[in-house]
Design an enzyme around this catalytic site. Structure first.
Site, PDB file in Angstrom:
ATOM      1  NE  ARG A 149      20.164 -12.312   8.011  1.00  0.00           N
ATOM      2  CZ  ARG A 149      20.615 -11.194   8.566  1.00  0.00           C
ATOM      3  NH1 ARG A 149      20.156 -10.022   8.168  1.00  0.00           N
ATOM      4  NH2 ARG A 149      21.532 -11.237   9.505  1.00  0.00           N
TER       5      ARG A 149
ATOM      6  CG  HIS B 297       9.993   1.399  12.253  1.00  0.00           C
ATOM      7  ND1 HIS B 297      10.076   0.026  12.149  1.00  0.00           N
ATOM      8  CD2 HIS B 297       9.830   1.669  13.571  1.00  0.00           C
ATOM      9  CE1 HIS B 297       9.976  -0.511  13.366  1.00  0.00           C
ATOM     10  NE2 HIS B 297       9.823   0.469  14.238  1.00  0.00           N
TER      11      HIS B 297
ATOM     12  CB  SER C  59      -0.975   0.004   1.184  1.00  0.00           C
ATOM     13  OG  SER C  59      -0.305   0.143   2.421  1.00  0.00           O
TER      14      SER C  59
ATOM     15  CB  ILE D  90      16.798  -8.470   8.958  1.00  0.00           C
ATOM     16  CG1 ILE D  90      15.630  -8.280   9.930  1.00  0.00           C
ATOM     17  CG2 ILE D  90      18.064  -7.824   9.516  1.00  0.00           C
ATOM     18  CD1 ILE D  90      15.847  -8.927  11.280  1.00  0.00           C
TER      19      ILE D  90
END
Length: 209
Positions: A65, A109, A13, A92
């Site tokens: 990662r 955030h 969004s 992350i």
């Protein structure tokens, strides 16, 4: 004309808000791509309907990662981004990845940073008895949710609020400040000095947009 690459993991969004604002306000920029780590992310369909190139780099295809981030970086860089926008990208990121995009990657955030970094911010705000809650657009650094703040929005915490109610009210404010922050970057109006963001006055060209 600046290239923007937006990373999403779900409905996107905030990505939609940025795309709509860019189109409506005619920024000197284009969304070069929307990239997701989830092939079923709802925001991909919105981007495709707008003619925006999309790509999927699934984290499930990589053992570490670091390997995922290395491949993601390769894909992002094919679009020659001036700015990378994290819009609900639920990963992350490793330090080398963040360093590669230092000074040109933004995140939003859902808290008034430095309060409540990490997850479950709305519950954290309620548990702490806060009377105000909010969202922060910030530059991304290797330390999670600690980069220099660009813009913040604040909402009151009301009697009877739940995490879901707070999240819904706050999202409407996120959709205002994130496009504004991205536009400020596009117009070269964000200067980071000693870990603090300074917003400079618009140029004549920017005013005319």
């Amino acid at each position: 004309m600046k290239n923007i690459v937006i990373l999403i993991s779900g409905r996107g969004s905030n990505m939609e808000a940025v795309v709509r604002a860019l189109d409506a306000e005619g920024w000197p920029a284009r969304v070069a791509a929307v990239i997701s780590n989830k092939p079923d992310a709802g925001g991909l369909a919105f981007a495709q309907a707008r003619g925006i190139p999309t790509a999927v780099v699934s984290n499930k295809d990589f053992a570490t990662r670091a390997e995922f981030d290395a491949r993601l970086q390769e894909v992002i860089d094919t679009f020659q981004p001036d700015l990378v926008v994290l819009a609900g990208f639920m990963r992350i990121l490793t330090a080398p990845f963040v360093e590669h995009y230092a000074g040109r990657m933004l995140n939003i955030h859902p808290s008034l940073l430095p309060l409540f970094p990490g997850l479950h911010t709305h519950q954290q705000a309620l548990d702490a008895g806060m009377t105000e809650h909010g969202a922060t657009v910030h530059f991304v650094t290797a330390e999670l949710d600690h980069g220099p703040s660009v813009l913040q929005a604040t909402i009151p915490v009301l009697p009877g609020d739940t995490p879901d109610l707070l999240a819904a009210r706050l999202l409407a404010e996120e959709h205002k400040i994130y496009p504004r922050a991205v536009r400020l970057f596009v117009e070269d109006r964000l200067v980071v000095e000693h870990g603090t963001v300074r917003i400079v006055e618009p140029t004549v060209d920017a005013i005319s947009i």
